[in-house]
Enzyme design. Structure first.
Site, PDB file in Angstrom:
ATOM      1  N   ASP A  32       0.854  -1.192   0.000  1.00 13.93           N
ATOM      2  CA  ASP A  32       0.000   0.000   0.000  1.00 13.93           C
ATOM      3  C   ASP A  32       0.889   1.241   0.000  1.00 13.93           C
ATOM      4  OD1 ASP A  32      -3.230   0.235   1.179  1.00 13.93           O
ATOM      5  OD2 ASP A  32      -2.055   2.035   0.850  1.00 13.93           O
ATOM      6  N   ASN A  33       0.434   2.303  -0.669  1.00 16.83           N
ATOM      7  CA  ASN A  33       1.198   3.560  -0.626  1.00 16.83           C
ATOM      8  C   ASN A  33       0.643   4.509   0.437  1.00 16.83           C
ATOM      9  OD1 ASN A  33      -1.144   4.528  -1.726  1.00 16.83           O
ATOM     10  ND2 ASN A  33      -0.193   5.523  -3.491  1.00 16.83           N
ATOM     11  N   GLY A  37      -5.320   4.785   2.582  1.00 22.34           N
ATOM     12  CA  GLY A  37      -5.322   3.801   3.670  1.00 22.34           C
ATOM     13  C   GLY A  37      -4.573   4.358   4.868  1.00 22.34           C
ATOM     14  N   LYS A  90      -3.791   6.388 -13.541  1.00 21.17           N
ATOM     15  CA  LYS A  90      -2.521   5.642 -13.581  1.00 21.17           C
ATOM     16  C   LYS A  90      -2.595   4.431 -12.661  1.00 21.17           C
ATOM     17  CE  LYS A  90       1.063   9.058 -14.576  1.00 21.17           C
ATOM     18  NZ  LYS A  90       2.097   9.890 -13.929  1.00 21.17           N
ATOM     19  N   TYR A 144     -12.172   7.304 -12.255  1.00 15.74           N
ATOM     20  CA  TYR A 144     -12.431   6.077 -11.478  1.00 15.74           C
ATOM     21  C   TYR A 144     -13.249   5.076 -12.294  1.00 15.74           C
ATOM     22  CZ  TYR A 144     -13.952   3.206  -7.498  1.00 15.74           C
ATOM     23  OH  TYR A 144     -14.209   2.177  -6.623  1.00 15.74           O
ATOM     24  N   THR A 174     -20.046  -0.527   0.126  1.00 17.34           N
ATOM     25  CA  THR A 174     -19.725  -1.335   1.304  1.00 17.34           C
ATOM     26  C   THR A 174     -19.462  -0.380   2.461  1.00 17.34           C
ATOM     27  OG1 THR A 174     -18.744  -2.950  -0.174  1.00 17.34           O
ATOM     28  CG2 THR A 174     -18.136  -3.124   2.136  1.00 17.34           C
TER      29      THR A 174
HETATM   30  N1  LIG Z   1     -15.795   0.658  -0.441  1.00 13.93           N
HETATM   31  C1  LIG Z   1     -16.648   0.515  -1.417  1.00 13.93           C
HETATM   32  O1  LIG Z   1     -17.854   0.744  -1.220  1.00 13.93           O
HETATM   33  C2  LIG Z   1     -16.199   0.028  -2.770  1.00 13.93           C
HETATM   34  C3  LIG Z   1     -17.142  -0.079  -3.786  1.00 13.93           C
HETATM   35  C4  LIG Z   1     -16.736  -0.520  -5.037  1.00 13.93           C
HETATM   36  C5  LIG Z   1     -15.420  -0.883  -5.263  1.00 13.93           C
HETATM   37  N2  LIG Z   1     -14.519  -0.766  -4.256  1.00 13.93           N
HETATM   38  C6  LIG Z   1     -13.127  -1.132  -4.574  1.00 13.93           C
HETATM   39  O2  LIG Z   1     -12.550  -1.843  -3.493  1.00 13.93           O
HETATM   40  C7  LIG Z   1     -11.165  -1.489  -3.365  1.00 13.93           C
HETATM   41  C8  LIG Z   1     -10.882  -1.038  -1.949  1.00 13.93           C
HETATM   42  O3  LIG Z   1     -11.723   0.073  -1.634  1.00 13.93           O
HETATM   43  P1  LIG Z   1     -11.772   0.700  -0.169  1.00 13.93           P
HETATM   44  O4  LIG Z   1     -13.149   1.110   0.086  1.00 13.93           O
HETATM   45  O5  LIG Z   1     -11.083  -0.194   0.785  1.00 13.93           O
HETATM   46  O6  LIG Z   1     -10.931   2.027  -0.422  1.00 13.93           O
HETATM   47  P2  LIG Z   1      -9.709   2.643   0.378  1.00 13.93           P
HETATM   48  O7  LIG Z   1      -9.413   3.955  -0.241  1.00 13.93           O
HETATM   49  O8  LIG Z   1      -9.946   2.573   1.841  1.00 13.93           O
HETATM   50  O9  LIG Z   1      -8.562   1.600   0.036  1.00 13.93           O
HETATM   51  C9  LIG Z   1      -7.767   1.661  -1.122  1.00 13.93           C
HETATM   52  C10 LIG Z   1      -6.329   1.410  -0.707  1.00 13.93           C
HETATM   53  O10 LIG Z   1      -5.488   1.457  -1.859  1.00 13.93           O
HETATM   54  C11 LIG Z   1      -4.330   2.220  -1.536  1.00 13.93           C
HETATM   55  N3  LIG Z   1      -3.826   2.801  -2.776  1.00 13.93           N
HETATM   56  C12 LIG Z   1      -4.403   3.751  -3.568  1.00 13.93           C
HETATM   57  N4  LIG Z   1      -3.645   4.016  -4.622  1.00 13.93           N
HETATM   58  C13 LIG Z   1      -2.541   3.215  -4.517  1.00 13.93           C
HETATM   59  C14 LIG Z   1      -1.367   3.043  -5.291  1.00 13.93           C
HETATM   60  N5  LIG Z   1      -1.166   3.749  -6.414  1.00 13.93           N
HETATM   61  N6  LIG Z   1      -0.441   2.145  -4.876  1.00 13.93           N
HETATM   62  C15 LIG Z   1      -0.631   1.430  -3.728  1.00 13.93           C
HETATM   63  N7  LIG Z   1      -1.711   1.558  -2.952  1.00 13.93           N
HETATM   64  C16 LIG Z   1      -2.660   2.443  -3.347  1.00 13.93           C
HETATM   65  C17 LIG Z   1      -4.815   3.262  -0.560  1.00 13.93           C
HETATM   66  O11 LIG Z   1      -3.796   3.842   0.217  1.00 13.93           O
HETATM   67  C18 LIG Z   1      -5.797   2.453   0.264  1.00 13.93           C
HETATM   68  O12 LIG Z   1      -5.170   1.819   1.359  1.00 13.93           O
HETATM   69  C19 LIG Z   1     -10.881  -0.430  -4.426  1.00 13.93           C
HETATM   70  O13 LIG Z   1     -10.313  -1.059  -5.553  1.00 13.93           O
HETATM   71  C20 LIG Z   1     -12.259   0.096  -4.773  1.00 13.93           C
HETATM   72  O14 LIG Z   1     -12.310   0.567  -6.088  1.00 13.93           O
HETATM   73  C21 LIG Z   1     -14.871  -0.310  -3.021  1.00 13.93           C
END
Ligand SMILES: NC(=O)c1ccc[n+]([C@@H]2O[C@H](COP(=O)([O-])OP(=O)(O)OC[C@H]3O[C@@H](n4cnc5c(N)ncnc54)[C@H](O)[C@@H]3O)[C@@H](O)[C@H]2O)c1
Length: 320
Positions: A32-33, A37, A90, A144, A174
């Site tokens: 993770d970056n 998060g 990206k 997105y 979620t």
């Molecule tokens: N939460 C929802 O309701 C929901 C709905 C549809 C899809 N999703 C998908 O589920 C996944 C997780 O979502 P979430 O709700 O936990 O979001 P979140 O933002 O809490 O988690 C995403 C994580 O990815 C990390 N990240 C972002 N860009 C990065 C990069 N370039 N390199 C490394 N790490 C990177 C962030 O730091 C973060 O920890 C995502 O792919 C999102 O598109 C989530």
């Protein structure tokens, strides 16, 4: 025991997934970056011998010997993914290419967490996987929505061209503990506003619907999909029970016993009016459907935010 790479593992869904995979006896490498998060989300796992954290940005290649990849890395809330839209694209495109390249080299199975946003502002309701969507390619949300659509295309092309073992899960809204406090998502927004005694902001007239899936149901669905044999998806994972945004606001006011008022603000552009999954495929192919009732999930989430708000008052700032 499998060696599993979870990208985006310190985010909301990723941290619960890491926990669940360790609970099932796997060895987890979390990448993770820390953009959206937080270390707080995985702090309790850091001493675990089956858990390792690497700070890395998926737009750069990464190499590790792993059996499975859960590719979640991508900011999910509009505030985060619109902060730097080019970076979001990206992450979706280059990040997915890098992870597919890794999967190809080490012959790992790879699951992509795609999104219901690939359906855009849908013309059919509820949305089923065969629907191709109604997405604005030039709007504020396109980095997105279109990013995830390209990520799905890449998954399918690596599968068809190189035989990579892929899984595509389309995740709907979620919620649960560890959502970020300031990420602008509707449930976390309302809960934080209610707990702070601030007005609850409803965009539009509040009649737009969403369906909300509790985090433990979601991680169960994602793992079932990753472990399914002979089924690559896409599969919808979400809760088919619809609520209006206004109903959600009222439930949260009632559970928190808050005296906050509900106020209305203009709807952001491209905000879908209705969003609800058809989960027939998940039921038939994965034997999966959500179990946690909205009130139970909301109560757990409210308890989490209460604690978080109290701690941030004591400590003074949130950890990155
Ligand atoms: N939460 C929802 O309701 C929901 C709905 C549809 C899809 N999703 C998908 O589920 C996944 C997780 O979502 P979430 O709700 O936990 O979001 P979140 O933002 O809490 O988690 C995403 C994580 O990815 C990390 N990240 C972002 N860009 C990065 C990069 N370039 N390199 C490394 N790490 C990177 C962030 O730091 C973060 O920890 C995502 O792919 C999102 O598109 C989530």
């Amino acid at each position: 025991m499998a060696r599993i790479l979870v990208t985006g593992g310190s985010g909301f869904i990723g941290s619960h997934l890491c926990e669940e995979l360790i609970r099932r006896g796997h060895d987890v490498l979390c990448l993770d970056n820390l953009f959206s998060g937080s270390r707080d989300n995985i702090r309790h796992l850091l001493g675990n011998p089956y858990f390792e954290f690497v700070r890395h940005d998926v737009i750069h290649p990464f190499f590790a010997e792993v059996d499975h990849i859960y590719h979640l890395a991508c900011p999910a809330s509009p505030i985060h993914y619109q902060y730097n839209p080019i970076k979001t694209i990206k992450t979706n495109v280059m990040g997915t290419i890098n992870m597919l390249g890794l999967a190809k080299r080490v012959k790992a199975r790879i699951l992509l967490t795609s999104t219901s946003e690939v359906y855009g502002n849908p013309n059919i309701h509820p949305q089923e996987e065969a629907y191709w969507g109604n997405v604005n390619p030039i709007g504020l949300r396109s980095c997105y929505d279109e990013g995830k659509r390209v990520a799905e295309t890449l998954m399918m092309d690596y599968h068809r061209q190189n035989g990579v073992d892929i899984r595509i899960a389309r995740i709907f809204n979620t919620y649960g503990p560890r959502m970020a406090i300031n990420d602008g998502r509707v449930i976390s927004n309302f809960i934080v506003q209610a707990l702070r005694g601030e007005d609850l902001t409803v965009y539009g007239d509040g009649t737009q619907t969403r369906s909300f899936c509790y985090i433990s149901d979601m991680t169960d669905g994602i793992v079932r999909m990753a472990e399914a044999e002979g089924f690559i998806g896409p599969v919808n994972l979400g809760n088919p029970i619809e609520s209006t945004i206004l109903e959600i606001a009222e439930r949260i006011l009632s559970i928190t016993r808050s005296r906050s008022r509900i106020v209305f603000s203009p709807l952001p552009s491209d905000d879908p009016e209705r969003r609800c999954p058809n989960i027939t495929r998940a039921k038939e192919r994965l034997g999966w459907q959500p179990k946690i009732a909205l009130d139970v999930g909301l109560s757990n989430t409210i308890a989490y935010f209460k604690d978080k708000l109290n701690r941030s008052v004591t400590v003074g700032r949130e950890a990155p």
